[in-house]
Design a protein around this motif. Structure first.
Motif, PDB file in Angstrom:
ATOM      1  N   GLU A  14       3.050  65.760  45.146  1.00 40.58           N
ATOM      2  CA  GLU A  14       1.978  64.963  45.746  1.00 40.58           C
ATOM      3  C   GLU A  14       0.976  64.510  44.690  1.00 40.58           C
ATOM      4  O   GLU A  14       0.475  63.387  44.737  1.00 40.58           O
ATOM      5  N   LYS A  64       2.455  61.587  42.836  1.00 34.48           N
ATOM      6  CA  LYS A  64       2.406  60.372  43.649  1.00 34.48           C
ATOM      7  C   LYS A  64       1.012  59.763  43.652  1.00 34.48           C
ATOM      8  O   LYS A  64       0.862  58.530  43.674  1.00 34.48           O
ATOM      9  N   ARG A  65      -0.017  60.599  43.638  1.00 37.13           N
ATOM     10  CA  ARG A  65      -1.404  60.095  43.656  1.00 37.13           C
ATOM     11  C   ARG A  65      -1.842  59.534  42.294  1.00 37.13           C
ATOM     12  O   ARG A  65      -2.720  58.707  42.230  1.00 37.13           O
TER      13      ARG A  65
END
Length: 59
Positions: free
Chosen positions: A52, A55-56
């Motif tokens: 995550e 992805k950010r």
């Protein structure tokens, strides 16, 4: 173990990537260029946080 490689793998033979395999409550990670060598395993929850974060903050 059922090893999976990213569809984003690149290189001549597509072997310049890491592979992952799901274990009970953990994720195993290995170098696709040297699959017989050591692997790293991390708690699945930590791996989710790691993905995550990537992805950010893509490059």
């Amino acid at each position: 173990m059922n090893w999976r490689k990213s569809t984003y793998s690149s290189g001549g033979d597509g072997d310049t990537c890491v592979e992952i395999a799901a274990l009970p409550a953990r994720i195993a990670i290995r170098d696709s260029k040297a699959p017989a060598r050591a692997l790293l395993s991390v708690p699945a929850s930590s791996f989710v946080v790691f993905i995550e974060s990537i992805k950010r903050h893509p490059r």
